[in-house]
Scaffold this active site. Structure first.
Site, PDB file in Angstrom:
ATOM      1  N   TYR A 182      42.125  43.648  53.125  1.00 52.57           N
ATOM      2  CA  TYR A 182      41.330  42.657  52.419  1.00 52.57           C
ATOM      3  C   TYR A 182      41.399  41.315  53.160  1.00 52.57           C
ATOM      4  O   TYR A 182      42.048  41.202  54.204  1.00 52.57           O
ATOM      5  CB  TYR A 182      41.789  42.537  50.968  1.00 52.57           C
ATOM      6  CG  TYR A 182      41.441  43.750  50.143  1.00 52.57           C
ATOM      7  CD1 TYR A 182      40.113  44.011  49.796  1.00 52.57           C
ATOM      8  CD2 TYR A 182      42.406  44.661  49.735  1.00 52.57           C
ATOM      9  CE1 TYR A 182      39.770  45.128  49.058  1.00 52.57           C
ATOM     10  CE2 TYR A 182      42.068  45.792  49.002  1.00 52.57           C
ATOM     11  CZ  TYR A 182      40.754  46.027  48.665  1.00 52.57           C
ATOM     12  OH  TYR A 182      40.410  47.142  47.951  1.00 52.57           O
ATOM     13  N   ARG A 230      51.404  41.559  47.682  1.00 54.26           N
ATOM     14  CA  ARG A 230      51.001  42.945  47.953  1.00 54.26           C
ATOM     15  C   ARG A 230      50.909  43.082  49.465  1.00 54.26           C
ATOM     16  O   ARG A 230      50.138  42.379  50.118  1.00 54.26           O
ATOM     17  CB  ARG A 230      49.650  43.206  47.293  1.00 54.26           C
ATOM     18  CG  ARG A 230      49.179  44.649  47.399  1.00 54.26           C
ATOM     19  CD  ARG A 230      49.799  45.495  46.334  1.00 54.26           C
ATOM     20  NE  ARG A 230      48.995  46.678  46.049  1.00 54.26           N
ATOM     21  CZ  ARG A 230      49.496  47.889  45.906  1.00 54.26           C
ATOM     22  NH1 ARG A 230      50.788  48.097  46.046  1.00 54.26           N
ATOM     23  NH2 ARG A 230      48.725  48.898  45.593  1.00 54.26           N
ATOM     24  N   GLY A 341      50.945  53.950  39.659  1.00 51.64           N
ATOM     25  CA  GLY A 341      49.550  53.588  39.433  1.00 51.64           C
ATOM     26  C   GLY A 341      48.879  54.656  38.611  1.00 51.64           C
ATOM     27  O   GLY A 341      48.906  54.659  37.378  1.00 51.64           O
ATOM     28  N   ALA A 415      39.366  73.754  30.332  1.00 54.94           N
ATOM     29  CA  ALA A 415      38.594  73.256  29.188  1.00 54.94           C
ATOM     30  C   ALA A 415      39.113  73.851  27.885  1.00 54.94           C
ATOM     31  O   ALA A 415      39.291  73.144  26.889  1.00 54.94           O
ATOM     32  CB  ALA A 415      37.111  73.574  29.364  1.00 54.94           C
TER      33      ALA A 415
END
Length: 667
Positions: A182, A230, A341, A415
């Site tokens: 970033y 971070r 996380g 399911a």
């Protein structure tokens, strides 16, 4: 695990803030939980409070922007305390109050921006960067070099954001980030930073912005307010837009471990109170967001070296949700705090269940990204593939029904298992029928490869949950109209799954032609060489699995790219593609199989040129089709009859679980 001696539940201090245990929630963006003016919505508040309630000692929020002038982003995507500070303090203040009630601490993560990794769905300006370098998503576009005045503006806004965070009751802030490539990381990396002023040059110069940010924040809110960073120890950049795989030998173009250790010392000296450490950049996106192909604890070999050079606490995520692994890393002093996380998305009560020695009740994260990061790419709200209530904790909470009903579940795939679990939890009288002799459905064969261990854990989790709920399960028994008449259920949930789709290819009915399911369940039938027809997720994973067994594998895909459908999240797709390339799986896209013969496959490319490929075994990974035969026979017997999962529409594990949860929570 002995709850009295575990390191996980010893307190730790970050700066002067004491945290009750060494389990934290890693920062993840909360898409869909943000108001138009950059504040937390009620869903966002409930989401974080649920993890505090589940026992996490520290919550680190997903990143909040500090401004919207240098890098202009669209409203309502991420939090931004600068847009409407009083409103931000109001909503965040309620959240911090509730989090504190459970004895947890909470830090606000604040970002300097995306920089070269900014792209159109998020930003409405030309991408910025430390220097004029290519945009990650569109290398043909050159980013605008940020000015000195803009840098000073960002530093000032960092201090203002920290002040707002403190007023809102946050216990500290995390800076986003010398991590993942970033904007702040772009300043730190020589590959991206070509500046000639004080914010470029050597490592100290490239970290000058990070240094001035922490000094600004401490000057505004005081030295006692913790500021953590971070931080990626290693970038895993092999080249522009190309990442490096685990175990791969390559020249690091970003930050190698030695530079990472030097950077950590500079950041500690600057005043950071802890490092939230990991690896990766967008080039190696599958490091910063590790899929199931990455090992649990994948950062440990790199991050543990930080302990040798700094004294401040080291926090680390990276698929650390296996309790024994987390405990071992702490007990050996490799890290100081475990961050979870996606593990806390799947199982918010991970800390409580570990402490009460209920390890078998921890719902596993699959590393699939389908419910979390993958939904971000689709501009959908954050959730979790295996936990549909994630991100909508109040709306999707389970409540007892007004009337208890007899519920018959047909099909023991994922399911059916979820429908049975949720129905029984709510108080319904549930029974399940599965025509084969085992539970799991297609998840059984999907869990065969060594990189699918978490799918095996999910099957075991369901078996344990259904056993504890006392649900009667009838294996090897098919449901008929007569059985339904005898049992007299009030609700029928049909989860009969799907069957392999067989393409109309000459020679497809020969003995050496197997479906992907057949190959996975009976490896002895697979010869060498192998041709896999179909380059979707299943075909690619089967090809990788077989290549790791030293078989010669070719994938033949009719479209121009592998996994073209767009339903495979970016990190997973990127890593799987790189693994196939690294393991020398031959890939033939834009190619059709014309005929299958003994020991060979005839193919035709887009130019209508024919060729032959040797094939001792041909594996069909050409998709699945709903199995609705039973449903069509019984759908009118009981008014309240539902069709869910693959039987309704073939998709992935997430949709099967979400289908089941939606129906079962409502009956």
């Amino acid at each position: 695990m002995n709850k009295k001696s575990t390191c996980l539940f010893q307190p730790i201090s970050i700066g002067n803030v004491e945290i009750k245990n060494r389990i934290g929630m890693a920062p993840m963006s909360v898409f869909g939980m943000v108001s138009a003016d950059g504040c937390f919505t009620q869903r966002g508040i409930d989401y974080y409070v649920e993890r505090a309630k589940g026992g996490a000692g520290l919550i680190i929020t997903g990143y909040s922007e500090i401004e919207n002038e240098v890098e202009v982003s669209l409203s309502g995507i991420v939090q931004n305390p600068s847009v409407n500070p009083p409103r931000f303090i109001c909503t965040a203040g309620e959240m911090t109050e509730r989090v504190h009630t459970y004895g947890a601490k909470i830090f606000l993560q604040i970002t300097l921006g995306l920089g070269r990794v900014g792209y159109e769905p998020w930003i409405s300006c030309k991408p910025i960067a430390p220097s004029a370098i290519p945009n990650f998503w569109n290398p043909q576009e050159t980013c605008r070099e940020i000015s000195l005045e803009e840098i000073q503006f960002l530093i000032k806004k960092s201090g203002e954001a920290a002040k707002i965070a403190k007023l809102a009751g946050f216990d500290g802030v995390e800076i986003h980030a010398v991590h993942e490539g970033y904007l702040l990381d772009q300043f730190a990396l020589a590959m991206f930073n070509k500046r000639g002023d004080k914010y470029g040059g050597d490592l100290r110069g490239r970290l000058a912005l990070s240094t001035e940010i922490v000094q600004q924040i401490k000057g505004v809110v005081g030295q006692e307010f913790p500021v953590i960073m971070r931080f990626s120890v290693k970038s895993f950049i092999k080249d522009w837009n190309k990442g490096g795989l685990p175990g791969e030998t390559f020249i690091e173009k970003g930050r190698d471990v030695d530079e990472g250790l030097e950077a950590a010392k500079i950041l500690q000296e600057a005043g950071y109170d802890a490092l939230d450490a990991d690896c990766g950049t967008y080039e190696g996106f599958y490091w910063a967001h590790p899929p199931g192909y990455q090992k649990h604890g994948c950062y440990l070999p790199f991050v543990e070296r930080l302990k040798e050079v700094v004294k401040i606490p080291i926090l680390m995520a990276g698929r650390m949700e296996i309790p024994a692994l987390a405990e071992k890393a702490l007990s050996e002093g490799k890290i100081d705090m475990v961050l979870l996380g996606r593990g806390l998305l799947a199982e918010p009560f991970w800390p409580v269940k570990v402490r009460s020695n209920q390890i078998e009740k921890i719902r596993p994260c699959l590393g699939c990204h389908d419910g979390c990061l993958g939904r971000q790419d689709l501009c959908r709200p954050l959730s979790c593939a295996v936990n549909p209530a994630c991100g909508r904790e109040v709306e999707y909470a389970l409540h007892p029904p007004l009337q208890q009903k007899k519920v018959l579940i047909i099909g023991g795939g994922v399911a059916g298992l979820e429908a049975a679990r949720v129905s029984a939890l709510r108080g319904h009288q549930v029974s399940m029928y599965e025509k084969t002799n085992q539970l799991g459905g297609h998840l059984t064969e999907a869990s065969v490869p060594d990189f699918k261990e978490d799918e095996r854990r999910l099957i075991d989790w369901y078996k344990n949950e259904l056993d504890e709920l006392g649900i009667p399960i009838y294996l090897g028994e098919e449901v008929s109209a007569e059985l339904i008449e005898a049992k007299k259920p009030e609700v029928i949930i049909v989860a009969t799954g799907s069957t392999s789709r067989i393409p109309q290819i000459q020679g497809v009915d020969q003995d050496h032609v197997l479906t992907a399911c057949e190959a996975l369940l009976d490896q002895e039938k697979v010869g060498d060489p192998v041709v896999v027809i179909g380059g979707g997720l299943v075909g690619c994973e089967v090809a990788l699995w077989l290549r790791r067994q030293n078989k010669n594998v070719t994938i033949v895909e009719i479209t121009e790219e592998l996994m073209w459908a767009g339903d495979v999240p970016y990190a997973n797709k990127q890593m799987l593609h790189d693994l196939l390339e690294w393991h020398n799986v031959k890939i033939m896209t834009g190619t059709t199989v014309a005929e299958i013969s003994l020991n060979r496959v005839e193919i035709i490319d887009r130019s209508f040129q024919k060729d032959e490929i040797p094939a001792a075994t041909v594996i069909l990974a050409t998709g699945y089709q709903p199995d609705r035969q039973l449903y069509e026979k019984i759908k009118d017997l009981i008014p309240e009859t539902y069709l869910i999962g693959d039987a309704r529409k073939v998709r992935n594990i997430m949709w099967a679980i979400w289908d089941a949860y939606e129906i079962a929570r409502s009956i």
